[in-house]
Design an enzyme around this catalytic site. Structure first.
Site, PDB file in Angstrom:
ATOM      1  N   HIS A 255     -26.287-101.018 -65.431  1.00 60.31           N
ATOM      2  CA  HIS A 255     -25.435-100.323 -66.418  1.00 60.31           C
ATOM      3  C   HIS A 255     -24.814-101.329 -67.400  1.00 60.31           C
ATOM      4  O   HIS A 255     -23.582-101.457 -67.479  1.00 60.31           O
ATOM      5  CB  HIS A 255     -24.338 -99.592 -65.627  1.00 60.31           C
TER       6      HIS A 255
ATOM      7  N   GLU B 111     -29.023 -98.870 -70.557  1.00 62.30           N
ATOM      8  CA  GLU B 111     -29.127 -99.060 -69.102  1.00 62.30           C
ATOM      9  C   GLU B 111     -30.552 -98.822 -68.610  1.00 62.30           C
ATOM     10  O   GLU B 111     -31.097 -97.732 -68.799  1.00 62.30           O
ATOM     11  CB  GLU B 111     -28.163 -98.102 -68.402  1.00 62.30           C
TER      12      GLU B 111
HETATM   13  O1  TA6 Z   1     -23.873 -94.392 -68.007  1.00 61.59           O
HETATM   14  C1  TA6 Z   1     -23.026 -93.571 -68.750  1.00 61.59           C
HETATM   15  C2  TA6 Z   1     -21.931 -93.033 -67.840  1.00 61.59           C
HETATM   16  O2  TA6 Z   1     -22.472 -92.227 -66.826  1.00 61.59           O
HETATM   17  C3  TA6 Z   1     -20.926 -92.286 -68.703  1.00 61.59           C
HETATM   18  O3  TA6 Z   1     -21.008 -90.894 -68.509  1.00 61.59           O
HETATM   19  C4  TA6 Z   1     -19.568 -92.862 -68.256  1.00 61.59           C
HETATM   20  O4  TA6 Z   1     -19.068 -92.149 -67.165  1.00 61.59           O
HETATM   21  C5  TA6 Z   1     -19.993 -94.285 -67.906  1.00 61.59           C
HETATM   22  O5  TA6 Z   1     -21.227 -94.116 -67.202  1.00 61.59           O
HETATM   23  C6  TA6 Z   1     -18.964 -95.130 -67.216  1.00 61.59           C
HETATM   24  O6  TA6 Z   1     -18.735 -94.653 -65.957  1.00 61.59           O
HETATM   25  P1  TA6 Z   1     -17.535 -95.357 -65.090  1.00 61.59           P
HETATM   26  O7  TA6 Z   1     -17.568 -94.634 -63.790  1.00 61.59           O
HETATM   27  O8  TA6 Z   1     -17.874 -96.816 -64.981  1.00 61.59           O
HETATM   28  O9  TA6 Z   1     -16.272 -95.153 -65.908  1.00 61.59           O
END
Ligand code: TA6
Length: 299
Positions: A167, A270
């Site tokens: 991510h 990602e």
């Molecule tokens: O990858 C995108 C995502 O799923 C968004 O929807 C947002 O929730 C982001 O990840 C960050 O998630 P976190 O749990 O690290 O705040």
């Protein structure tokens, strides 16, 4: 590449650093490039290739919280991406990203420096995900590229399904002058509002919150960081889906740890196995998902 214990390696190439804000981490150096990987969550925190500025975005308000990933860097979403299909009070993006990982081995040769960090499921995870599995993140740093390889092994007696993502928050000069190239023609799930399947017709641009899971994606995706006159290449292996995310203004405010106007300076691209791209691993087998990042000037 020979493998060794860290304290047998040249400290200018691979060494453990104690970073007050982020806890113990591994500092890698090779050919003028530098990278830092936190032991908590095996989270890449920084990558500066030789001849380029920082490529990884870390929130100025990132705070180390036990069991949570820092805002920014490369949280390792494992053994599921997003909300667990069975819901409940399971943490979003799995439980490995906030957990302590161990140094498994490290190495350095004339071209690269690397460290392998490992994580194993245990009885404390059984309520969340009742499978025996081991994850290994291998970070290999060369002068001009960094490779993140996430290997999952099924150490149990039953097959299991896995979704996951590297991510990564990439640093850009201005999200309004940033495009993501290579996803033209891909179908995607737009998760802003009611989940809707759409088709991408051109470069991905940003004028509001973007949160999309692209499917049947190509191996090569590029971030056109126009404000910094650079292209960041994201080359994936073992992945057929990719997530593109920028929280924009309102969601950034709700998240509370993005820093003032932080959303303007980052974009997540990602490398994933997410949504339709679910991986099944049989006992004794393993799966590798990996991403190689490179930067080039776009002048
Ligand atoms: O990858 C995108 C995502 O799923 C968004 O929807 C947002 O929730 C982001 O990840 C960050 O998630 P976190 O749990 O690290 O705040």
């Amino acid at each position: 590449m020979w493998e060794s214990l860290i304290d047998e390696l040249p400290p200018d190439r691979v060494r453990v650093v104690e970073n007050g804000a982020y806890g113990p981490a591994i500092a890698l150096a090779a050919g003028g490039a530098h990278a830092t990987v936190a032991l908590q969550g095996a989270q890449l925190l920084s990558w500066r290739p030789a001849h380029h500025a920082e490529v990884i975005w870390l929130s100025p308000e990132a705070q180390r919280v036990e069991g949570k990933s820092l805002r920014g860097g490369t949280p390792v979403c494992w053994p599921w991406f997003g909300q667990h299909p069975e819901g409940g009070d399971r943490p979003a993006h799995g439980f490995a990203r906030g957990a302590p990982w161990r140094i498994h081995h490290a190495g350095a040769d004339e071209h690269a420096s690397m460290v392998a960090l490992s994580f194993e499921t245990g009885p404390q995870h059984a309520q969340l995900w009742p499978h025996d599995a081991k994850a290994m993140l291998l970070v290999t740093l060369g002068a001009d590229a960094i490779d993140l390889e996430l290997r999952t092994s099924n150490t149990g007696r039953e097959p299991f399904s896995l979704t996951q993502a590297l991510h990564t928050y990439f640093a850009v000069g201005d999200i309004a002058r940033t495009r993501v190239l290579g996803l033209e023609g891909c179908n995607y799930i737009d998760t802003v509002g009611p989940w809707t399947r759409r088709r991408e017709h051109g470069p991905v641009t940003f004028g509001g919150e973007v949160d999309r899971i692209y499917l049947a994606t190509p191996a090569m995706i590029e971030i056109d960081d126009i404000a910094n006159a650079r292209r960041i290449a994201v080359e994936s292996r073992g992945s057929r889906s990719a997530v593109v995310w920028n929280p924009w203004i309102e969601k950034s405010a709700r998240l509370g740890d993005m820093g003032p106007e932080g959303y303007r300076r980052m974009v997540c691209v990602e490398t994933a196995n997410a949504a339709d791209d679910v991986v099944t691993i049989t006992p004794g087998d393993h799966h590798v998902m990996a991403a190689t990042y490179r930067v080039r000037s776009s002048l």
